[in-house]
Design a protein around this motif. Structure first.
Motif, PDB file in Angstrom:
ATOM      1  N   THR A  62      66.998  48.978  34.274  1.00  0.00           N
ATOM      2  CA  THR A  62      67.462  50.220  34.239  1.00  0.00           C
ATOM      3  C   THR A  62      68.302  50.499  33.056  1.00  0.00           C
ATOM      4  O   THR A  62      68.361  51.890  33.054  1.00  0.00           O
ATOM      5  N   GLU A  63      67.636  49.712  31.892  1.00  0.00           N
ATOM      6  CA  GLU A  63      68.653  50.943  30.056  1.00  0.00           C
ATOM      7  C   GLU A  63      67.118  51.444  29.899  1.00  0.00           C
ATOM      8  O   GLU A  63      67.366  52.368  28.760  1.00  0.00           O
ATOM      9  N   LEU A  95      59.529  57.288  44.185  1.00  0.00           N
ATOM     10  CA  LEU A  95      61.045  56.649  44.845  1.00  0.00           C
ATOM     11  C   LEU A  95      60.510  55.847  43.223  1.00  0.00           C
ATOM     12  O   LEU A  95      62.069  54.971  43.151  1.00  0.00           O
ATOM     13  N   TYR A  96      60.184  55.342  42.302  1.00  0.00           N
ATOM     14  CA  TYR A  96      60.160  54.869  41.212  1.00  0.00           C
ATOM     15  C   TYR A  96      60.976  56.001  40.290  1.00  0.00           C
ATOM     16  O   TYR A  96      59.966  56.720  40.269  1.00  0.00           O
ATOM     17  N   PRO A  97      61.986  55.619  39.879  1.00  0.00           N
ATOM     18  CA  PRO A  97      62.271  56.404  38.601  1.00  0.00           C
ATOM     19  C   PRO A  97      61.541  57.083  37.743  1.00  0.00           C
ATOM     20  O   PRO A  97      60.805  55.508  36.417  1.00  0.00           O
ATOM     21  N   ASN A 157      73.997  55.330  32.848  1.00  0.00           N
ATOM     22  CA  ASN A 157      73.110  56.011  34.511  1.00  0.00           C
ATOM     23  C   ASN A 157      72.730  57.082  35.034  1.00  0.00           C
ATOM     24  O   ASN A 157      73.127  57.807  35.865  1.00  0.00           O
ATOM     25  N   PRO A 158      71.261  56.849  34.217  1.00  0.00           N
ATOM     26  CA  PRO A 158      70.649  58.564  34.082  1.00  0.00           C
ATOM     27  C   PRO A 158      70.024  58.579  35.300  1.00  0.00           C
ATOM     28  O   PRO A 158      69.179  59.940  35.606  1.00  0.00           O
ATOM     29  N   TYR A 159      69.399  58.338  36.422  1.00  0.00           N
ATOM     30  CA  TYR A 159      69.221  58.620  37.617  1.00  0.00           C
ATOM     31  C   TYR A 159      70.575  58.424  38.717  1.00  0.00           C
ATOM     32  O   TYR A 159      69.694  59.242  39.161  1.00  0.00           O
ATOM     33  N   GLU A 160      71.420  58.481  38.490  1.00  0.00           N
ATOM     34  CA  GLU A 160      72.526  57.819  39.681  1.00  0.00           C
ATOM     35  C   GLU A 160      73.999  59.006  39.193  1.00  0.00           C
ATOM     36  O   GLU A 160      74.551  59.773  40.242  1.00  0.00           O
TER      37      GLU A 160
END
Ligand code: HEM
Length: 415
Positions: free
Chosen positions: A395-396, A284-286, A19-22
Protein backbone atom coordinates in the motif's frame (compact mmCIF):
# COMPACT_ATOMS: atom_id res chain seq x y z
CA UNK A 1 -25.06 29.35 1.01
CA UNK A 2 -23.40 26.91 3.46
CA UNK A 3 -19.70 26.63 4.05
CA UNK A 4 -17.97 23.42 2.92
CA UNK A 5 -17.25 21.13 5.91
CA UNK A 6 -13.59 21.12 6.93
CA UNK A 7 -11.29 18.18 7.62
CA UNK A 8 -9.56 18.08 11.01
CA UNK A 9 -6.21 19.84 11.23
CA UNK A 10 -4.63 22.57 9.19
CA UNK A 11 -3.03 20.55 6.37
CA UNK A 12 -3.94 17.04 5.18
CA UNK A 13 -0.89 16.31 3.00
CA UNK A 14 0.49 13.69 5.37
CA UNK A 15 -2.89 12.05 5.95
CA UNK A 16 -3.36 11.79 2.17
CA UNK A 17 0.14 10.40 1.61
CA UNK A 18 -0.32 7.86 4.39
CA UNK A 19 -3.66 6.71 3.12
CA UNK A 20 -4.01 7.77 -0.52
CA UNK A 21 -7.02 5.63 -1.34
CA UNK A 22 -9.05 5.94 1.84
CA UNK A 23 -8.38 9.47 3.06
CA UNK A 24 -10.99 11.25 0.90
CA UNK A 25 -13.82 8.68 1.16
CA UNK A 26 -13.23 8.11 4.88
CA UNK A 27 -13.23 11.82 5.66
CA UNK A 28 -16.36 12.35 3.57
CA UNK A 29 -18.06 9.51 5.45
CA UNK A 30 -17.04 11.01 8.81
CA UNK A 31 -18.41 14.39 7.74
CA UNK A 32 -21.51 12.76 6.23
CA UNK A 33 -21.20 14.42 2.84
CA UNK A 34 -19.62 14.26 -0.62
CA UNK A 35 -16.99 16.93 -0.09
CA UNK A 36 -14.79 18.71 2.40
CA UNK A 37 -12.24 21.45 2.50
CA UNK A 38 -8.62 21.20 3.64
CA UNK A 39 -5.12 22.18 2.63
CA UNK A 40 -2.89 19.89 0.57
CA UNK A 41 0.71 21.01 0.10
CA UNK A 42 -0.44 24.21 1.90
CA UNK A 43 -2.98 25.00 -0.82
CA UNK A 44 -6.68 25.36 -0.20
CA UNK A 45 -8.23 22.20 -1.59
CA UNK A 46 -11.74 20.80 -1.93
CA UNK A 47 -11.84 16.99 -1.92
CA UNK A 48 -14.88 15.23 -3.39
CA UNK A 49 -16.09 11.67 -3.86
CA UNK A 50 -18.94 9.79 -5.55
CA UNK A 51 -20.81 9.84 -8.87
CA UNK A 52 -22.55 13.19 -8.26
CA UNK A 53 -19.21 14.82 -7.44
CA UNK A 54 -17.67 13.27 -10.57
CA UNK A 55 -20.49 14.71 -12.65
CA UNK A 56 -19.85 18.26 -11.45
CA UNK A 57 -16.07 17.76 -11.73
CA UNK A 58 -16.38 16.84 -15.41
CA UNK A 59 -19.15 19.22 -16.45
CA UNK A 60 -18.53 22.47 -14.59
CA UNK A 61 -16.99 25.20 -16.76
CA UNK A 62 -15.64 26.90 -13.66
CA UNK A 63 -13.12 24.05 -13.24
CA UNK A 64 -9.93 24.01 -15.31
CA UNK A 65 -6.79 21.89 -15.44
CA UNK A 66 -4.19 24.61 -16.01
CA UNK A 67 -2.12 24.97 -12.84
CA UNK A 68 -3.90 22.11 -11.04
CA UNK A 69 -1.13 19.50 -11.00
CA UNK A 70 1.59 19.73 -8.38
CA UNK A 71 4.95 20.46 -10.02
CA UNK A 72 6.43 17.26 -8.61
CA UNK A 73 3.89 15.19 -10.58
CA UNK A 74 4.52 17.19 -13.75
CA UNK A 75 8.25 16.67 -13.42
CA UNK A 76 7.84 12.91 -13.15
CA UNK A 77 4.60 11.26 -14.25
CA UNK A 78 3.19 13.71 -16.77
CA UNK A 79 5.82 16.08 -18.10
CA UNK A 80 5.20 19.77 -18.67
CA UNK A 81 2.95 21.41 -21.30
CA UNK A 82 1.27 18.16 -22.33
CA UNK A 83 -2.44 17.58 -22.81
CA UNK A 84 -3.18 17.15 -19.11
CA UNK A 85 -2.77 20.89 -18.44
CA UNK A 86 -4.77 22.17 -21.45
CA UNK A 87 -8.31 23.52 -21.34
CA UNK A 88 -11.13 24.43 -23.74
CA UNK A 89 -10.57 24.33 -27.50
CA UNK A 90 -6.81 23.79 -27.15
CA UNK A 91 -7.52 20.66 -25.12
CA UNK A 92 -10.20 19.33 -27.45
CA UNK A 93 -7.93 19.85 -30.45
CA UNK A 94 -4.99 18.03 -28.83
CA UNK A 95 -7.36 15.30 -27.67
CA UNK A 96 -8.27 14.61 -31.29
CA UNK A 97 -4.64 13.64 -31.81
CA UNK A 98 -4.85 10.97 -29.08
CA UNK A 99 -8.29 9.77 -30.10
CA UNK A 100 -7.09 9.32 -33.69
CA UNK A 101 -4.77 6.58 -32.39
CA UNK A 102 -7.62 4.55 -30.89
CA UNK A 103 -9.34 3.03 -33.94
CA UNK A 104 -10.41 -0.53 -33.18
CA UNK A 105 -8.04 -2.04 -35.78
CA UNK A 106 -5.11 -0.22 -34.15
CA UNK A 107 -6.06 -1.51 -30.72
CA UNK A 108 -6.29 -4.99 -32.22
CA UNK A 109 -2.86 -4.53 -33.83
CA UNK A 110 -1.37 -3.73 -30.43
CA UNK A 111 -3.10 -6.76 -28.95
CA UNK A 112 -1.64 -8.98 -31.69
CA UNK A 113 1.85 -7.62 -31.04
CA UNK A 114 1.46 -8.45 -27.37
CA UNK A 115 0.19 -11.97 -28.14
CA UNK A 116 3.25 -12.65 -30.33
CA UNK A 117 5.55 -11.41 -27.58
CA UNK A 118 3.74 -13.53 -25.00
CA UNK A 119 4.32 -16.62 -27.14
CA UNK A 120 8.01 -15.80 -27.32
CA UNK A 121 8.38 -15.01 -23.63
CA UNK A 122 6.44 -18.07 -22.53
CA UNK A 123 9.09 -20.26 -24.18
CA UNK A 124 11.70 -18.80 -21.83
CA UNK A 125 9.33 -19.04 -18.87
CA UNK A 126 9.19 -22.81 -19.34
CA UNK A 127 12.93 -23.04 -18.76
CA UNK A 128 13.02 -20.53 -15.89
CA UNK A 129 13.09 -21.53 -12.26
CA UNK A 130 10.66 -18.73 -11.49
CA UNK A 131 8.90 -15.97 -13.37
CA UNK A 132 8.36 -12.59 -11.73
CA UNK A 133 5.28 -11.70 -13.67
CA UNK A 134 5.15 -7.94 -13.13
CA UNK A 135 8.75 -7.56 -14.37
CA UNK A 136 8.10 -9.70 -17.43
CA UNK A 137 4.89 -7.89 -18.33
CA UNK A 138 6.55 -4.48 -18.03
CA UNK A 139 9.21 -5.59 -20.50
CA UNK A 140 6.68 -7.14 -22.89
CA UNK A 141 4.59 -3.99 -22.85
CA UNK A 142 7.61 -1.72 -23.36
CA UNK A 143 8.47 -3.71 -26.48
CA UNK A 144 4.84 -3.74 -27.66
CA UNK A 145 4.29 -0.03 -26.94
CA UNK A 146 7.42 0.98 -28.84
CA UNK A 147 6.77 -1.30 -31.82
CA UNK A 148 3.15 -0.09 -32.05
CA UNK A 149 4.07 3.57 -31.61
CA UNK A 150 6.81 3.54 -34.25
CA UNK A 151 9.52 4.12 -31.66
CA UNK A 152 12.73 2.22 -32.45
CA UNK A 153 13.88 0.13 -29.50
CA UNK A 154 17.29 -1.52 -29.98
CA UNK A 155 17.63 -4.75 -28.02
CA UNK A 156 20.38 -3.23 -25.87
CA UNK A 157 17.98 -0.52 -24.65
CA UNK A 158 15.02 -2.69 -23.65
CA UNK A 159 15.99 -2.93 -20.00
CA UNK A 160 16.80 0.78 -19.61
CA UNK A 161 13.66 2.00 -21.31
CA UNK A 162 11.51 -0.41 -19.33
CA UNK A 163 13.04 0.91 -16.11
CA UNK A 164 12.56 4.51 -17.20
CA UNK A 165 8.90 4.05 -18.13
CA UNK A 166 8.29 2.25 -14.83
CA UNK A 167 9.93 4.99 -12.78
CA UNK A 168 7.67 7.57 -14.40
CA UNK A 169 4.43 5.99 -13.23
CA UNK A 170 5.57 4.07 -10.18
CA UNK A 171 7.85 6.54 -8.42
CA UNK A 172 6.10 9.78 -9.35
CA UNK A 173 4.34 10.18 -6.03
CA UNK A 174 7.31 8.92 -3.99
CA UNK A 175 9.39 11.11 -1.73
CA UNK A 176 13.19 11.18 -1.41
CA UNK A 177 15.58 9.42 -3.75
CA UNK A 178 12.87 7.55 -5.64
CA UNK A 179 11.27 10.83 -6.61
CA UNK A 180 14.62 12.13 -7.85
CA UNK A 181 15.13 8.91 -9.79
CA UNK A 182 11.77 9.49 -11.47
CA UNK A 183 12.82 13.06 -12.39
CA UNK A 184 15.99 11.78 -13.95
CA UNK A 185 13.99 9.12 -15.82
CA UNK A 186 11.69 11.86 -17.16
CA UNK A 187 14.66 13.92 -18.32
CA UNK A 188 16.26 10.96 -20.14
CA UNK A 189 12.99 9.67 -21.58
CA UNK A 190 12.08 13.09 -23.00
CA UNK A 191 15.52 13.41 -24.57
CA UNK A 192 14.94 10.00 -26.15
CA UNK A 193 11.47 10.76 -27.60
CA UNK A 194 12.47 14.31 -28.65
CA UNK A 195 15.29 12.72 -30.68
CA UNK A 196 12.80 10.41 -32.38
CA UNK A 197 10.47 13.31 -33.23
CA UNK A 198 13.37 15.29 -34.69
CA UNK A 199 14.58 12.35 -36.77
CA UNK A 200 11.08 11.78 -38.13
CA UNK A 201 10.84 15.43 -39.04
CA UNK A 202 14.20 15.60 -40.81
CA UNK A 203 13.51 12.34 -42.66
CA UNK A 204 16.37 10.33 -41.14
CA UNK A 205 13.78 8.01 -39.54
CA UNK A 206 10.64 6.64 -41.14
CA UNK A 207 7.64 4.98 -39.56
CA UNK A 208 4.07 4.04 -40.51
CA UNK A 209 1.65 6.97 -40.93
CA UNK A 210 -0.75 5.38 -38.46
CA UNK A 211 1.87 5.15 -35.70
CA UNK A 212 1.74 7.42 -32.65
CA UNK A 213 5.24 8.76 -33.35
CA UNK A 214 4.26 9.85 -36.86
CA UNK A 215 0.93 11.32 -35.74
CA UNK A 216 2.56 13.32 -32.93
CA UNK A 217 5.50 14.47 -35.08
CA UNK A 218 3.19 15.84 -37.78
CA UNK A 219 0.33 17.16 -35.60
CA UNK A 220 -0.39 20.86 -35.94
CA UNK A 221 -1.80 22.83 -33.05
CA UNK A 222 -4.71 25.26 -33.39
CA UNK A 223 -2.34 27.95 -34.65
CA UNK A 224 -1.21 25.65 -37.47
CA UNK A 225 2.26 25.13 -35.99
CA UNK A 226 3.95 21.79 -35.35
CA UNK A 227 4.32 20.98 -31.65
CA UNK A 228 7.74 21.96 -30.32
CA UNK A 229 9.95 18.89 -30.07
CA UNK A 230 9.80 19.20 -26.25
CA UNK A 231 5.97 19.09 -26.22
CA UNK A 232 5.88 16.36 -28.87
CA UNK A 233 8.32 14.35 -26.74
CA UNK A 234 5.96 14.68 -23.75
CA UNK A 235 2.95 13.62 -25.83
CA UNK A 236 4.74 10.61 -27.33
CA UNK A 237 5.59 9.54 -23.80
CA UNK A 238 1.91 10.07 -22.95
CA UNK A 239 1.32 7.06 -25.23
CA UNK A 240 4.27 4.79 -24.47
CA UNK A 241 4.38 5.25 -20.67
CA UNK A 242 0.73 4.41 -19.92
CA UNK A 243 0.79 1.35 -22.18
CA UNK A 244 3.66 0.06 -20.01
CA UNK A 245 1.64 1.05 -16.93
CA UNK A 246 -1.10 -1.39 -17.93
CA UNK A 247 1.37 -3.99 -16.55
CA UNK A 248 0.18 -2.99 -13.08
CA UNK A 249 -3.43 -3.85 -13.94
CA UNK A 250 -2.19 -7.14 -15.43
CA UNK A 251 -0.30 -8.11 -12.28
CA UNK A 252 -3.41 -7.18 -10.31
CA UNK A 253 -5.53 -9.32 -12.67
CA UNK A 254 -3.19 -12.30 -12.10
CA UNK A 255 -3.57 -11.67 -8.38
CA UNK A 256 -7.38 -11.63 -8.74
CA UNK A 257 -7.29 -14.91 -10.74
CA UNK A 258 -5.25 -16.50 -7.98
CA UNK A 259 -7.46 -15.21 -5.18
CA UNK A 260 -10.67 -16.19 -7.01
CA UNK A 261 -9.71 -19.47 -8.71
CA UNK A 262 -13.31 -20.26 -9.63
CA UNK A 263 -12.91 -17.55 -12.30
CA UNK A 264 -10.18 -19.54 -14.09
CA UNK A 265 -12.72 -22.08 -15.26
CA UNK A 266 -15.33 -19.46 -16.03
CA UNK A 267 -12.90 -17.54 -18.25
CA UNK A 268 -11.76 -20.75 -19.90
CA UNK A 269 -15.32 -21.87 -20.66
CA UNK A 270 -16.63 -18.56 -21.87
CA UNK A 271 -14.59 -15.78 -23.51
CA UNK A 272 -17.49 -13.43 -22.82
CA UNK A 273 -16.53 -13.49 -19.15
CA UNK A 274 -13.17 -11.84 -19.80
CA UNK A 275 -14.58 -8.35 -20.03
CA UNK A 276 -16.59 -8.40 -16.76
CA UNK A 277 -13.56 -9.93 -15.06
CA UNK A 278 -11.13 -7.21 -16.13
CA UNK A 279 -13.69 -4.48 -15.46
CA UNK A 280 -13.98 -5.73 -11.89
CA UNK A 281 -10.19 -5.65 -11.57
CA UNK A 282 -10.20 -2.04 -12.81
CA UNK A 283 -12.98 -1.17 -10.37
CA UNK A 284 -11.63 -2.79 -7.24
CA UNK A 285 -7.84 -2.72 -7.47
CA UNK A 286 -6.52 0.73 -6.65
CA UNK A 287 -4.52 2.56 -9.30
CA UNK A 288 -4.51 6.38 -9.38
CA UNK A 289 -6.24 7.68 -6.25
CA UNK A 290 -7.52 11.03 -7.56
CA UNK A 291 -7.47 13.62 -10.33
CA UNK A 292 -7.03 17.37 -9.86
CA UNK A 293 -8.54 20.58 -11.25
CA UNK A 294 -8.63 24.22 -10.18
CA UNK A 295 -11.54 26.63 -9.71
CA UNK A 296 -11.17 29.29 -12.42
CA UNK A 297 -14.28 31.26 -11.50
CA UNK A 298 -16.59 31.01 -8.50
CA UNK A 299 -19.53 28.66 -8.83
CA UNK A 300 -22.03 26.98 -6.57
CA UNK A 301 -22.88 23.30 -6.20
CA UNK A 302 -25.55 22.02 -3.81
CA UNK A 303 -25.46 25.30 -1.96
CA UNK A 304 -21.67 25.23 -1.45
CA UNK A 305 -19.44 27.91 -2.92
CA UNK A 306 -16.41 26.78 -4.92
CA UNK A 307 -14.16 29.82 -4.73
CA UNK A 308 -11.69 30.87 -7.41
CA UNK A 309 -8.18 29.54 -6.89
CA UNK A 310 -9.08 26.41 -4.89
CA UNK A 311 -7.67 23.11 -6.05
CA UNK A 312 -10.29 20.36 -6.39
CA UNK A 313 -9.45 16.67 -6.00
CA UNK A 314 -11.87 14.04 -7.29
CA UNK A 315 -11.53 10.68 -5.59
CA UNK A 316 -11.38 7.90 -8.22
CA UNK A 317 -10.96 4.81 -6.08
CA UNK A 318 -13.61 5.84 -3.54
CA UNK A 319 -16.06 6.55 -6.35
CA UNK A 320 -15.49 3.07 -7.83
CA UNK A 321 -16.15 1.54 -4.43
CA UNK A 322 -18.91 3.87 -3.26
CA UNK A 323 -21.66 1.88 -1.54
CA UNK A 324 -24.25 4.30 -2.91
CA UNK A 325 -23.41 3.11 -6.43
CA UNK A 326 -22.15 -0.45 -5.90
CA UNK A 327 -23.56 -3.38 -3.90
CA UNK A 328 -21.01 -5.00 -1.60
CA UNK A 329 -18.41 -2.67 -3.11
CA UNK A 330 -15.36 -4.31 -1.53
CA UNK A 331 -16.25 -7.78 -2.84
CA UNK A 332 -14.73 -9.05 -6.07
CA UNK A 333 -17.79 -9.90 -8.14
CA UNK A 334 -17.25 -9.64 -11.91
CA UNK A 335 -20.81 -10.81 -12.50
CA UNK A 336 -22.00 -7.41 -11.31
CA UNK A 337 -21.03 -6.17 -14.79
CA UNK A 338 -23.36 -8.67 -16.52
CA UNK A 339 -26.45 -6.61 -16.06
CA UNK A 340 -25.20 -3.26 -14.88
CA UNK A 341 -24.71 -0.36 -17.25
CA UNK A 342 -21.98 1.93 -15.98
CA UNK A 343 -22.39 5.68 -16.25
CA UNK A 344 -19.59 8.12 -17.17
CA UNK A 345 -19.44 9.05 -13.48
CA UNK A 346 -19.83 5.99 -11.26
CA UNK A 347 -17.02 3.84 -12.74
CA UNK A 348 -13.96 6.03 -13.23
CA UNK A 349 -10.67 4.11 -12.80
CA UNK A 350 -9.26 6.11 -15.73
CA UNK A 351 -11.23 9.29 -15.16
CA UNK A 352 -14.84 10.11 -16.02
CA UNK A 353 -17.02 12.14 -18.36
CA UNK A 354 -16.47 11.90 -22.10
CA UNK A 355 -13.17 10.96 -23.77
CA UNK A 356 -13.49 13.59 -26.51
CA UNK A 357 -14.68 16.57 -24.50
CA UNK A 358 -13.15 15.90 -21.07
CA UNK A 359 -9.82 14.73 -19.76
CA UNK A 360 -11.04 11.14 -19.46
CA UNK A 361 -8.27 8.72 -20.42
CA UNK A 362 -8.20 7.91 -24.15
CA UNK A 363 -6.43 4.61 -23.37
CA UNK A 364 -9.25 2.70 -21.67
CA UNK A 365 -9.88 0.43 -24.66
CA UNK A 366 -6.17 -0.38 -24.82
CA UNK A 367 -6.09 -1.19 -21.10
CA UNK A 368 -9.14 -3.44 -21.42
CA UNK A 369 -7.93 -5.24 -24.56
CA UNK A 370 -4.46 -5.83 -23.11
CA UNK A 371 -5.85 -7.12 -19.83
CA UNK A 372 -8.19 -9.48 -21.67
CA UNK A 373 -5.35 -10.78 -23.86
CA UNK A 374 -3.16 -11.54 -20.85
CA UNK A 375 -5.97 -13.12 -18.82
CA UNK A 376 -6.94 -15.28 -21.77
CA UNK A 377 -3.30 -16.36 -22.08
CA UNK A 378 -3.10 -17.19 -18.35
CA UNK A 379 -6.13 -19.47 -18.46
CA UNK A 380 -5.95 -20.94 -21.97
CA UNK A 381 -2.32 -21.03 -23.07
CA UNK A 382 -0.28 -21.90 -19.99
CA UNK A 383 -0.38 -23.81 -16.74
CA UNK A 384 1.59 -22.50 -13.82
CA UNK A 385 2.02 -22.81 -10.09
CA UNK A 386 1.87 -19.93 -7.67
CA UNK A 387 4.36 -20.77 -4.90
CA UNK A 388 4.13 -19.35 -1.38
CA UNK A 389 4.95 -15.68 -1.49
CA UNK A 390 3.82 -12.37 -0.07
CA UNK A 391 0.85 -11.43 -2.22
CA UNK A 392 -0.38 -8.61 0.00
CA UNK A 393 -0.73 -5.40 -1.92
CA UNK A 394 2.09 -2.96 -1.15
CA UNK A 395 0.00 0.00 0.00
CA UNK A 396 2.96 2.32 0.16
CA UNK A 397 3.22 2.13 -3.60
CA UNK A 398 1.11 3.78 -6.26
CA UNK A 399 -0.31 1.67 -7.80
CA UNK A 400 -0.28 -1.00 -5.09
CA UNK A 401 1.33 -4.17 -6.43
CA UNK A 402 1.53 -7.62 -4.87
CA UNK A 403 4.66 -7.36 -2.69
CA UNK A 404 6.24 -10.36 -4.45
CA UNK A 405 5.44 -8.89 -7.93
CA UNK A 406 3.52 -12.15 -8.51
CA UNK A 407 5.82 -15.12 -8.89
CA UNK A 408 4.91 -18.09 -11.09
CA UNK A 409 6.71 -21.43 -11.20
CA UNK A 410 6.66 -24.49 -13.45
CA UNK A 411 5.16 -22.61 -16.35
CA UNK A 412 4.09 -25.03 -19.07
CA UNK A 413 2.69 -24.24 -22.50
CA UNK A 414 -0.53 -26.12 -23.07
CA UNK A 415 -1.18 -27.82 -26.44
C1 HEM B 1 -5.49 10.43 -18.70
C2 HEM B 1 -5.49 6.46 -15.93
C3 HEM B 1 -3.80 3.87 -19.66
C4 HEM B 1 -3.22 7.96 -22.17
C5 HEM B 1 -5.69 9.56 -17.66
C6 HEM B 1 -6.28 9.91 -16.39
C7 HEM B 1 -6.28 8.80 -15.62
C8 HEM B 1 -5.70 7.73 -16.39
C9 HEM B 1 -6.77 8.69 -14.18
C10 HEM B 1 -6.73 11.30 -15.99
C11 HEM B 1 -8.20 11.56 -16.21
C12 HEM B 1 -8.56 12.97 -15.84
O1 HEM B 1 -7.67 13.81 -15.68
O2 HEM B 1 -9.75 13.27 -15.72
C13 HEM B 1 -4.96 5.44 -16.69
C14 HEM B 1 -4.73 4.11 -16.21
C15 HEM B 1 -4.27 3.38 -17.26
C16 HEM B 1 -4.18 4.27 -18.40
C17 HEM B 1 -4.99 3.63 -14.78
C18 HEM B 1 -3.89 1.93 -17.28
C19 HEM B 1 -2.84 1.55 -16.68
C20 HEM B 1 -3.60 4.75 -20.71
C21 HEM B 1 -3.17 4.37 -22.03
C22 HEM B 1 -3.00 5.53 -22.73
C23 HEM B 1 -3.33 6.63 -21.86
C24 HEM B 1 -2.97 2.92 -22.48
C25 HEM B 1 -2.58 5.74 -24.16
C26 HEM B 1 -2.12 4.87 -24.96
C27 HEM B 1 -3.73 8.98 -21.41
C28 HEM B 1 -3.70 10.39 -21.81
C29 HEM B 1 -4.38 11.09 -20.81
C30 HEM B 1 -4.78 10.11 -19.81
C31 HEM B 1 -3.08 10.96 -23.07
C32 HEM B 1 -4.65 12.59 -20.76
C33 HEM B 1 -6.04 12.85 -21.32
C34 HEM B 1 -6.48 14.28 -21.24
O3 HEM B 1 -5.90 15.06 -20.47
O4 HEM B 1 -7.44 14.65 -21.96
N1 HEM B 1 -5.36 8.22 -17.65
N2 HEM B 1 -4.60 5.50 -18.01
N3 HEM B 1 -3.68 6.11 -20.65
N4 HEM B 1 -4.38 8.86 -20.21
FE1 HEM B 1 -4.60 7.18 -19.19
Amino acid sequence: MSSIPSAKGIDSTLALLRNPYEFIPDTCRDLEGDLFETRILFQKTICMTGAAAAEVFYSEDGLVRAGSMPKRIQRTLLGEKGIQGLDGEAHRHRKRMFMSLMASERIEALENTTRDLLDRYARDWQAAEKVVLYDEVREILTRAACAWSGVPLPEAEVETRTAQMTALFQDAGAVGWKHWGARLARHRAERWTAGIIERLRDGSLQTGQESAAHVVATWRDLNGELLTSKVAAVELLNVVRPIVAVSAFIAQAAHALHRHPEWRQKLKDDEGQLEPFVQEVRRLYPFFPAVAARVKSDFEWRGYRFSKGYRVLLDLYGTNTDARSWDAPQEFRPERFHDREVTPYDFIPQGGGDQHRNHRCPGEWIAISQMKAFCSFFVNAIDYEVPDQDLDLETEELPPMPKSRFIMRNVRRRQ
